[in-house]
Design a protein around this motif. Sequence first.
Motif, PDB file in Angstrom:
ATOM      1  N   ALA A 193      14.381  -5.864   4.495  1.00  0.00           N
ATOM      2  CA  ALA A 193      13.951  -6.346   3.177  1.00  0.00           C
ATOM      3  C   ALA A 193      12.498  -6.789   3.183  1.00  0.00           C
ATOM      4  O   ALA A 193      11.791  -6.646   2.184  1.00  0.00           O
ATOM      5  N   ALA A 194      12.031  -7.305   4.311  1.00  0.00           N
ATOM      6  CA  ALA A 194      10.678  -7.873   4.363  1.00  0.00           C
ATOM      7  C   ALA A 194       9.601  -6.817   4.522  1.00  0.00           C
ATOM      8  O   ALA A 194       8.424  -7.090   4.282  1.00  0.00           O
ATOM      9  N   GLN A 195       9.982  -5.621   4.912  1.00  0.00           N
ATOM     10  CA  GLN A 195       8.962  -4.630   5.240  1.00  0.00           C
ATOM     11  C   GLN A 195       8.341  -3.953   4.020  1.00  0.00           C
ATOM     12  O   GLN A 195       7.263  -3.391   4.108  1.00  0.00           O
ATOM     13  N   GLY A 196       9.033  -4.010   2.872  1.00  0.00           N
ATOM     14  CA  GLY A 196       8.495  -3.331   1.691  1.00  0.00           C
ATOM     15  C   GLY A 196       8.329  -1.849   1.972  1.00  0.00           C
ATOM     16  O   GLY A 196       9.235  -1.171   2.429  1.00  0.00           O
ATOM     17  N   ARG A 197       7.110  -1.337   1.726  1.00  0.00           N
ATOM     18  CA  ARG A 197       6.829   0.074   1.994  1.00  0.00           C
ATOM     19  C   ARG A 197       5.850   0.196   3.161  1.00  0.00           C
ATOM     20  O   ARG A 197       4.951   1.021   3.155  1.00  0.00           O
ATOM     21  N   SER A 198       6.020  -0.638   4.175  1.00  0.00           N
ATOM     22  CA  SER A 198       5.045  -0.653   5.265  1.00  0.00           C
ATOM     23  C   SER A 198       4.942   0.688   5.962  1.00  0.00           C
ATOM     24  O   SER A 198       3.876   1.056   6.454  1.00  0.00           O
ATOM     25  N   GLN A 258      -9.938  11.079   0.380  1.00  0.00           N
ATOM     26  CA  GLN A 258      -9.349   9.905   1.024  1.00  0.00           C
ATOM     27  C   GLN A 258     -10.342   8.744   1.001  1.00  0.00           C
ATOM     28  O   GLN A 258     -11.524   8.922   1.292  1.00  0.00           O
ATOM     29  N   LEU A 259      -9.826   7.560   0.629  1.00  0.00           N
ATOM     30  CA  LEU A 259     -10.640   6.352   0.561  1.00  0.00           C
ATOM     31  C   LEU A 259     -10.054   5.256   1.443  1.00  0.00           C
ATOM     32  O   LEU A 259      -8.867   5.264   1.764  1.00  0.00           O
ATOM     33  N   ASP A 260     -10.924   4.328   1.825  1.00  0.00           N
ATOM     34  CA  ASP A 260     -10.504   3.108   2.512  1.00  0.00           C
ATOM     35  C   ASP A 260     -10.825   1.952   1.570  1.00  0.00           C
ATOM     36  O   ASP A 260     -11.974   1.566   1.404  1.00  0.00           O
ATOM     37  N   LEU A 261      -9.777   1.424   0.925  1.00  0.00           N
ATOM     38  CA  LEU A 261      -9.946   0.301   0.000  1.00  0.00           C
ATOM     39  C   LEU A 261      -9.431  -0.958   0.661  1.00  0.00           C
ATOM     40  O   LEU A 261      -8.219  -1.195   0.744  1.00  0.00           O
ATOM     41  N   ASP A 262     -10.359  -1.754   1.186  1.00  0.00           N
ATOM     42  CA  ASP A 262     -10.013  -3.011   1.845  1.00  0.00           C
ATOM     43  C   ASP A 262      -8.986  -2.795   2.952  1.00  0.00           C
ATOM     44  O   ASP A 262      -8.076  -3.605   3.144  1.00  0.00           O
ATOM     45  N   GLY A 263      -9.116  -1.697   3.690  1.00  0.00           N
ATOM     46  CA  GLY A 263      -8.207  -1.402   4.785  1.00  0.00           C
ATOM     47  C   GLY A 263      -6.991  -0.602   4.390  1.00  0.00           C
ATOM     48  O   GLY A 263      -6.243  -0.146   5.252  1.00  0.00           O
ATOM     49  N   TYR A 264      -6.764  -0.413   3.088  1.00  0.00           N
ATOM     50  CA  TYR A 264      -5.629   0.382   2.640  1.00  0.00           C
ATOM     51  C   TYR A 264      -6.059   1.843   2.477  1.00  0.00           C
ATOM     52  O   TYR A 264      -7.067   2.121   1.828  1.00  0.00           O
ATOM     53  N   GLU A 267     -14.178  -4.073 -11.231  1.00  0.00           N
ATOM     54  CA  GLU A 267     -12.923  -4.697 -11.638  1.00  0.00           C
ATOM     55  C   GLU A 267     -11.742  -3.733 -11.438  1.00  0.00           C
ATOM     56  O   GLU A 267     -10.655  -4.159 -11.020  1.00  0.00           O
ATOM     57  N   LEU A 268     -11.965  -2.454 -11.717  1.00  0.00           N
ATOM     58  CA  LEU A 268     -10.908  -1.458 -11.520  1.00  0.00           C
ATOM     59  C   LEU A 268     -10.567  -1.332 -10.032  1.00  0.00           C
ATOM     60  O   LEU A 268      -9.386  -1.254  -9.660  1.00  0.00           O
ATOM     61  N   ILE A 269     -11.580  -1.317  -9.174  1.00  0.00           N
ATOM     62  CA  ILE A 269     -11.347  -1.210  -7.729  1.00  0.00           C
ATOM     63  C   ILE A 269     -10.598  -2.432  -7.220  1.00  0.00           C
ATOM     64  O   ILE A 269      -9.671  -2.319  -6.404  1.00  0.00           O
ATOM     65  N   THR A 270     -10.970  -3.615  -7.714  1.00  0.00           N
ATOM     66  CA  THR A 270     -10.268  -4.836  -7.315  1.00  0.00           C
ATOM     67  C   THR A 270      -8.798  -4.758  -7.697  1.00  0.00           C
ATOM     68  O   THR A 270      -7.911  -5.160  -6.924  1.00  0.00           O
ATOM     69  N   ALA A 271      -8.523  -4.231  -8.887  1.00  0.00           N
ATOM     70  CA  ALA A 271      -7.131  -4.077  -9.332  1.00  0.00           C
ATOM     71  C   ALA A 271      -6.390  -3.071  -8.461  1.00  0.00           C
ATOM     72  O   ALA A 271      -5.203  -3.254  -8.151  1.00  0.00           O
ATOM     73  N   LEU A 272      -7.074  -2.004  -8.039  1.00  0.00           N
ATOM     74  CA  LEU A 272      -6.448  -1.006  -7.168  1.00  0.00           C
ATOM     75  C   LEU A 272      -6.094  -1.608  -5.807  1.00  0.00           C
ATOM     76  O   LEU A 272      -5.032  -1.324  -5.250  1.00  0.00           O
ATOM     77  N   ALA A 322      -2.395  -1.895  -4.219  1.00  0.00           N
ATOM     78  CA  ALA A 322      -2.067  -1.429  -2.870  1.00  0.00           C
ATOM     79  C   ALA A 322      -1.417  -2.538  -2.056  1.00  0.00           C
ATOM     80  O   ALA A 322      -0.450  -2.310  -1.325  1.00  0.00           O
ATOM     81  N   HIS A 323      -1.936  -3.767  -2.183  1.00  0.00           N
ATOM     82  CA  HIS A 323      -1.365  -4.901  -1.445  1.00  0.00           C
ATOM     83  C   HIS A 323       0.084  -5.135  -1.856  1.00  0.00           C
ATOM     84  O   HIS A 323       0.967  -5.337  -1.007  1.00  0.00           O
ATOM     85  N   ASP A 324       0.354  -5.094  -3.159  1.00  0.00           N
ATOM     86  CA  ASP A 324       1.719  -5.288  -3.643  1.00  0.00           C
ATOM     87  C   ASP A 324       2.613  -4.111  -3.260  1.00  0.00           C
ATOM     88  O   ASP A 324       3.799  -4.288  -2.969  1.00  0.00           O
ATOM     89  N   TYR A 325       2.036  -2.917  -3.280  1.00  0.00           N
ATOM     90  CA  TYR A 325       2.819  -1.708  -3.001  1.00  0.00           C
ATOM     91  C   TYR A 325       3.289  -1.677  -1.546  1.00  0.00           C
ATOM     92  O   TYR A 325       4.451  -1.418  -1.259  1.00  0.00           O
TER      93      TYR A 325
END
Length: 444
Positions: free
Chosen positions: A207-212, A260-266, A358-363, A367-370
């Motif tokens: 349950a804790a892993q989410g989509r890791s 392919q992008l690297d957004l804050d490590g995601y 602002e759009l990138i911050t939302a992305l 990603a963090h929630d996903y």
Amino acid sequence: MHPRDQTIFALSSGRPPSAIAIVRVSGPMAESVVSALAGKTPVPRMATHTLLRDSSGQPIDDAVVLWFPGPASATGEDVAEFHVHGGRAVLAAMFNALAAFDNVRTAEPGEFTRRAFENGKLDLTEAEGLDDLIHADTDRQRRQALRQLKGMLGDRVRDWREQIIAASALIEAGIDFSDEGDVPAELIAPALVKIQALLGEIKGTLAAQGRSERLRDGLVVAIAGPPNVGKSTLMNQLVRREVAIVSPHAGTTRDVIEVQLDLDGYPVTVIDTAGIRETDDPVEQEGVRRARARAAEADLVLWLAEGAGNIDLNQGTTPVWLVRNKIDLDSARPVASGEGTAHPEFRISAARGDGIPELITALVGFAHDYFGTSEGALISRARQRRLLEETADSLRRSIDVVGQGEELAAEELRSAATSLGRLLGRIDVEDILDVIFREFCVGK
């Protein structure tokens, strides 16, 4: 001689030319090879500077040699490493000299790691972690892979398996002593306590892993919308370079463009699709079809529109964000966030860059929630999740059927232990080993 008993060699560093290249040799002939080429067997685990010569005595290169006698080596076999200059001619001479030995051949992809696995140097989860580490593109991918390589999941699984075997031993002892009055009850009760606690721990992990496990492949974001609304311009803004052709003429983008992008490590794959509209052009029709199909497979859709444009895309359960472009033009009337739509809404100027941060911050937040909390994630692959779910199901059934007979509960526990053994690669996994190790690069 069986291929697994042969000695293998391969380039284990980057492709030539390079300053230094590392050629690795592993197998029963490794000592004979290093002794013949270096003139003697080097002191174990000590870098030795020497002139390498082929079988005819011709010099190959001025090199540094390392010698690792098995089983205290990376593969568990005798291993030699030759650190030579990374020119193509040097490597060609080196490979020719190695291939001249009997029962010495070039390695297959992942064969060094597979031998390490077969010799007990690492389990299958650690081998998967090594593969993920090699292919990691972002810092978060690197950290997750390194945790796997260090055995975080494997150590936990081994502990779980030992607990299952201990509980199973108690239940089977109860079966053996079933004619001893209250002995079975005394044995089964603590076994059930162990099983219930273990089931809760595994369920908590799942349950804790989410989509890791999706962190390996990354998040897919599709930019969709009608023609000529600035999709390609937005793509170029997100990747900070010109990867898509920008034109005032509608229908410029006919195929799907992926970056392919690297957004804050995601890891994020951004897709620029053809403008979605009705058209008689058969080429553009195919582009629209591909755009709809690719958007349907995405994890998030950015629907780009001008002014008061609305979303014209049925995406089912896929999240869709409405992005109103060209706010620098009078045609883009001010719109309050969320007005007229249930979708999150953003206002940008892809041409000027307004609203892009602002759009990138939302992305990044999406990603963090996903991906969930991946910093302590144990699960990195769908295979691992499936086997843990099978284990939990078997444990749950063992609790349910214990009242119907201890034999049934014991059989479910054996099934749970088998699932964990397959996760580690120690039981009945020959059918998946080829699939896993052939994904490795040659020399690993």
